[in-house]
Design a protein around this motif. Structure first.
Motif, short mmCIF file in Angstrom:
data_model
loop_
_atom_site.label_atom_id
_atom_site.label_comp_id
_atom_site.label_asym_id
_atom_site.label_seq_id
_atom_site.Cartn_x
_atom_site.Cartn_y
_atom_site.Cartn_z
N SER A 1 42.46 60.34 90.80
CA SER A 1 42.94 59.00 90.50
C SER A 1 43.16 58.26 91.81
O SER A 1 43.37 58.87 92.86
N ALA A 2 43.13 56.96 91.75
CA ALA A 2 43.28 56.14 92.96
C ALA A 2 44.64 56.34 93.59
O ALA A 2 44.79 56.16 94.79
N SER A 3 45.66 56.75 92.82
CA SER A 3 47.00 56.89 93.35
C SER A 3 47.31 58.28 93.87
O SER A 3 48.29 58.48 94.55
N SER A 4 46.47 59.29 93.54
CA SER A 4 46.75 60.65 94.00
C SER A 4 46.34 60.82 95.45
O SER A 4 45.35 60.26 95.89
N ASP B 1 34.69 57.66 102.42
CA ASP B 1 35.25 58.70 101.56
C ASP B 1 34.47 58.64 100.26
O ASP B 1 34.76 57.84 99.37
N GLN C 1 33.46 51.55 93.14
CA GLN C 1 34.65 51.78 93.95
C GLN C 1 35.78 52.21 93.02
O GLN C 1 36.05 51.56 92.02
N VAL C 2 36.45 53.31 93.33
CA VAL C 2 37.62 53.79 92.58
C VAL C 2 38.72 54.01 93.61
O VAL C 2 38.72 55.02 94.32
N GLY C 3 39.61 53.04 93.70
CA GLY C 3 40.67 53.13 94.72
C GLY C 3 40.05 53.24 96.11
O GLY C 3 39.18 52.46 96.46
N PRO C 4 40.43 54.27 96.86
CA PRO C 4 39.89 54.41 98.22
C PRO C 4 38.52 55.08 98.26
O PRO C 4 37.93 55.22 99.33
#
Length: 147
Positions: free
Chosen positions: A132-135, A69, A33-36
């Motif tokens: 990235s998880a924040s993008s 996703d 799992q990487v962010g969403p």
């Protein structure tokens, strides 16, 4: 079930189940799992003999959280043939039917050529890296109408 299928389905000595417990670890794919995103890192040679191992990870990812996703990271693949494309197409259709998506990550020209030759570059436009998880996620690709 054929003896060969049974050998592929059964855990091998030394295999351990990942934390989710849904897929047995194998030498061809690893799910994290990487962010969403659910990222499936693929390595080695994906052909008729190993596509089933990739399919196990893809099935678990696209039938898990709704809507899925999924990013399939092909940057460490040494060989990829139509058997791998078949499991990618099936998993992408399942993800889409559940309101999700499946995208590829690849910086390898030979993967791009394979997708283009198979007429799948529009369906799977490769990302150069795992976002990235924040993008914010890029919009899904627009598919040409068959009408």
């Amino acid at each position: 079930m054929s003896p060969d299928a049974h050998d592929r389905a059964a855990p091998r000595p030394g295999d351990t189940a990942p934390e989710s417990g849904s897929v047995v670890a194998n030498p061809y794919a690893r799910t994290r799992q990487v962010g969403p995103f659910v990222v499936i890192e693929v390595s080695g040679e994906i052909d008729m003999a190993s596509a089933g191992s990739l399919a196990e990870h893809l099935t678990a990812a696209v039938t898990g959280a709704a809507p899925p996703d999924v990013l399939v990271d092909l940057r460490h693949v040494a060989f990829f043939d139509c058997s791998g494309l078949r499991v990618l197409c099936r998993a992408e259709a399942t993800a889409r039917s559940r309101g999700g998506r499946l995208r590829l990550v690849s910086d390898q020209p030979r993967i791009h050529r394979l997708l283009r030759a198979a007429g799948l570059l529009g369906r799977f436009p490769p990302l150069p890296d795992v976002p990235s998880a924040s993008s914010p996620p890029p919009p899904p690709p627009q598919r040409p109408s068959l009408k």
